[in-house]
Design a protein around this motif. Sequence first.
Motif, mmCIF file in Angstrom:
data_model
loop_
_atom_site.group_PDB
_atom_site.id
_atom_site.type_symbol
_atom_site.label_atom_id
_atom_site.label_comp_id
_atom_site.label_asym_id
_atom_site.label_seq_id
_atom_site.Cartn_x
_atom_site.Cartn_y
_atom_site.Cartn_z
ATOM 1 N N GLY A 102 9.999 10.067 -12.901
ATOM 2 C CA GLY A 102 10.033 8.634 -13.140
ATOM 3 C C GLY A 102 9.300 7.893 -12.052
ATOM 4 O O GLY A 102 9.119 8.407 -10.937
ATOM 5 N N GLN A 103 8.846 6.687 -12.349
ATOM 6 C CA GLN A 103 8.067 5.893 -11.403
ATOM 7 C C GLN A 103 8.405 4.426 -11.602
ATOM 8 O O GLN A 103 8.411 3.929 -12.725
ATOM 9 N N GLN A 104 8.712 3.726 -10.496
ATOM 10 C CA GLN A 104 9.044 2.313 -10.551
ATOM 11 C C GLN A 104 8.305 1.569 -9.451
ATOM 12 O O GLN A 104 8.432 1.910 -8.271
ATOM 13 N N VAL A 105 7.539 0.555 -9.802
ATOM 14 C CA VAL A 105 6.855 -0.281 -8.817
ATOM 15 C C VAL A 105 7.895 -1.178 -8.147
ATOM 16 O O VAL A 105 8.644 -1.886 -8.823
ATOM 17 N N VAL A 106 7.937 -1.143 -6.800
ATOM 18 C CA VAL A 106 8.882 -1.977 -6.067
ATOM 19 C C VAL A 106 8.183 -3.073 -5.271
ATOM 20 O O VAL A 106 8.839 -4.007 -4.801
ATOM 21 N N LEU A 107 6.875 -2.969 -5.098
ATOM 22 C CA LEU A 107 6.120 -4.010 -4.401
ATOM 23 C C LEU A 107 4.703 -4.026 -4.957
ATOM 24 O O LEU A 107 4.052 -2.975 -5.047
ATOM 25 N N GLU A 108 4.229 -5.196 -5.320
ATOM 26 C CA GLU A 108 2.862 -5.336 -5.790
ATOM 27 C C GLU A 108 2.255 -6.578 -5.159
ATOM 28 O O GLU A 108 2.914 -7.321 -4.437
ATOM 29 N N GLY A 109 0.969 -6.785 -5.401
ATOM 30 C CA GLY A 109 0.318 -7.984 -4.905
ATOM 31 C C GLY A 109 -0.348 -7.842 -3.556
ATOM 32 O O GLY A 109 -0.879 -8.828 -3.033
ATOM 33 N N MET A 110 -0.370 -6.631 -2.981
ATOM 34 C CA MET A 110 -1.149 -6.429 -1.761
ATOM 35 C C MET A 110 -2.624 -6.388 -2.148
ATOM 36 O O MET A 110 -3.000 -5.677 -3.080
ATOM 37 N N PRO A 111 -3.499 -7.136 -1.458
ATOM 38 C CA PRO A 111 -4.899 -7.192 -1.889
ATOM 39 C C PRO A 111 -5.576 -5.833 -1.769
ATOM 40 O O PRO A 111 -5.295 -5.060 -0.848
ATOM 41 N N LYS A 112 -6.470 -5.562 -2.714
ATOM 42 C CA LYS A 112 -7.230 -4.316 -2.706
ATOM 43 C C LYS A 112 -8.697 -4.612 -2.469
ATOM 44 O O LYS A 112 -9.171 -5.728 -2.710
ATOM 45 N N GLY A 113 -9.423 -3.630 -2.007
ATOM 46 C CA GLY A 113 -10.860 -3.736 -1.827
ATOM 47 C C GLY A 113 -11.447 -2.343 -1.744
ATOM 48 O O GLY A 113 -10.725 -1.347 -1.693
ATOM 49 N N ARG A 114 -12.752 -2.267 -1.708
ATOM 50 C CA ARG A 114 -13.361 -0.949 -1.504
ATOM 51 C C ARG A 114 -13.147 -0.469 -0.076
ATOM 52 O O ARG A 114 -13.288 0.716 0.211
ATOM 53 N N ILE A 115 -12.778 -1.385 0.808
ATOM 54 C CA ILE A 115 -12.464 -1.036 2.186
ATOM 55 C C ILE A 115 -11.156 -1.724 2.581
ATOM 56 O O ILE A 115 -10.698 -2.657 1.916
ATOM 57 N N HIS A 116 -10.549 -1.224 3.642
ATOM 58 C CA HIS A 116 -9.409 -1.891 4.304
ATOM 59 C C HIS A 116 -8.208 -2.073 3.384
ATOM 60 O O HIS A 116 -7.672 -3.172 3.241
ATOM 61 N N ASN A 117 -7.733 -0.973 2.811
ATOM 62 C CA ASN A 117 -6.536 -1.024 1.979
ATOM 63 C C ASN A 117 -5.268 -0.648 2.742
ATOM 64 O O ASN A 117 -4.191 -0.606 2.144
ATOM 65 N N GLY A 118 -5.386 -0.384 4.050
ATOM 66 C CA GLY A 118 -4.198 0.061 4.779
ATOM 67 C C GLY A 118 -3.667 1.334 4.141
ATOM 68 O O GLY A 118 -4.418 2.258 3.862
ATOM 69 N N GLY A 119 -2.341 1.378 3.911
ATOM 70 C CA GLY A 119 -1.812 2.475 3.111
ATOM 71 C C GLY A 119 -0.707 3.295 3.731
ATOM 72 O O GLY A 119 -0.035 4.054 3.028
ATOM 73 N N ARG A 120 -0.441 3.170 5.035
ATOM 74 C CA ARG A 120 0.559 4.029 5.657
ATOM 75 C C ARG A 120 1.966 3.474 5.431
ATOM 76 O O ARG A 120 2.202 2.269 5.500
ATOM 77 N N LEU A 121 2.918 4.384 5.163
ATOM 78 C CA LEU A 121 4.323 4.058 4.996
ATOM 79 C C LEU A 121 5.140 4.779 6.046
ATOM 80 O O LEU A 121 4.819 5.906 6.444
ATOM 81 N N ALA A 122 6.230 4.152 6.491
ATOM 82 C CA ALA A 122 7.170 4.796 7.418
ATOM 83 C C ALA A 122 8.539 4.190 7.200
ATOM 84 O O ALA A 122 8.665 2.984 6.956
ATOM 85 N N ILE A 123 9.573 5.019 7.265
ATOM 86 C CA ILE A 123 10.942 4.531 7.241
ATOM 87 C C ILE A 123 11.446 4.504 8.670
ATOM 88 O O ILE A 123 11.414 5.511 9.381
ATOM 89 N N GLY A 124 11.895 3.333 9.115
ATOM 90 C CA GLY A 124 12.316 3.159 10.485
ATOM 91 C C GLY A 124 13.735 3.621 10.727
ATOM 92 O O GLY A 124 14.484 3.931 9.789
ATOM 93 N N PRO A 125 14.145 3.686 11.995
ATOM 94 C CA PRO A 125 15.524 4.045 12.316
ATOM 95 C C PRO A 125 16.533 3.047 11.772
ATOM 96 O O PRO A 125 17.720 3.357 11.667
ATOM 97 N N ASP A 126 16.068 1.859 11.380
ATOM 98 C CA ASP A 126 16.939 0.866 10.750
ATOM 99 C C ASP A 126 17.104 1.107 9.253
ATOM 100 O O ASP A 126 17.834 0.376 8.568
ATOM 101 N N GLY A 127 16.405 2.121 8.722
ATOM 102 C CA GLY A 127 16.499 2.436 7.304
ATOM 103 C C GLY A 127 15.593 1.622 6.409
ATOM 104 O O GLY A 127 15.600 1.805 5.184
ATOM 105 N N PHE A 128 14.777 0.752 6.984
ATOM 106 C CA PHE A 128 13.874 -0.078 6.188
ATOM 107 C C PHE A 128 12.507 0.587 6.079
ATOM 108 O O PHE A 128 12.120 1.418 6.911
ATOM 109 N N LEU A 129 11.767 0.179 5.056
ATOM 110 C CA LEU A 129 10.422 0.691 4.810
ATOM 111 C C LEU A 129 9.408 -0.224 5.477
ATOM 112 O O LEU A 129 9.423 -1.444 5.272
ATOM 113 N N TYR A 130 8.504 0.365 6.247
ATOM 114 C CA TYR A 130 7.416 -0.369 6.893
ATOM 115 C C TYR A 130 6.113 0.032 6.208
ATOM 116 O O TYR A 130 5.869 1.219 5.951
#
Length: 374
Positions: free
Chosen positions: A152-180
């Motif tokens: 299964g797949q569920q989108v939880v965040l959308e609307g981050m701008p896209k481009g052919r360059i500079h899409n960022g992309g890294r995810l990390a879960i912090g010691p506080d339990g939140f997603l960065y």
Amino acid sequence: MSSSSIDAVESATPTTTVSAAPPASPTTDAPATVMTPAPAPSPAPVPAGPAEPTAVATGLDTPWGLDALPDGRAVITERDTGRVRTVAPDGTVGELGTVAGVVPGGEGGLLGVVVAPGFDAATISGTLLVMYTAADDNRVARLTVTDGAIAGQQVVLEGMPKGRIHNGGRLAIGPDGFLYVGTGDSGDSALAQDLGSLGGKILRLQLDGSPAPGAPFPEAPLVFSLGHRNVQGLAFDAAGRLWAAEFGQNTWDELNLITAGANYGWPEVEGMGGDPRFTDPHRVWTTDEASPSGLAITGGSAWMAGLGGERLWQVPLIDETTGEPVPRFADEFGRLRSVLARPGGILWITTSNTDGRGDPRDGDDQLLVWDTDG
């Protein structure tokens, strides 16, 4: 594919020769005597230095995100195919499935991945979070994995701008339990200073996509920090502090210590600006030395993967400062995309030579394993 274990690499102990001291000279008041040298002491053991990284898996197609399942397997996203791959400790490559809606192009595609808490190793079931480029934007989705396959797949965040360059992309879960989430400016530098845009930011949210409590900008509850050009590395140190690796433009790449509500200056500042409105990086590199992507922290150092620099940078973390960076494996493996810290001083590292900007070598792309403790 190598049969080498993910959790071990070979090491070799060099030898050292110790020479005996020369005989003592006779005194002028006594007849000459023949001095027999004492037996040379046995050479002291020389600790083995860190061995070279070992290729555990080969033939990966533009690997991008990297994390670990609780059963010891690596989980890897492939940017251009949209597949989520696994690598077992014996080097066996498997597949959990393909993420729907991925539209690769330029630097976009299937990007970061992180394993959510509670993943069941016995049944290979649980939740993964991934970031990917869709038709009109960049998104974060929750993937439900059941019995070793994406179910299964569920989108939880959308609307981050896209481009052919500079899409960022890294995810990390912090010691506080939140997603960065590290995002890029998608080539529109003004977005980095615009709190109305999710581009050029580090975002903080709950795992269901809702804002985390205590947002530093009430008018932009997902934004944790701003003024970033292209964040592709996120890692937490032993003190729970967040560090980020960031691409510069023409002059300086950066390693930043991230604090809530801070502004890191892009596009007003690149590198050390000394402007009190902005937070300066802890370390900078010329863009041909780094072009940083993945970031991991272990053994008191930050380890930053270099794409254009084709090396792994070791940056000692010393209280509130950083020590002199040390380059590792310059030009040995080509472009390095992701790095992940594992128990016992082990690093997992992926190459990125099939991403359209590298020169593929035999076996590329690869998952490398390196024991930093030797």
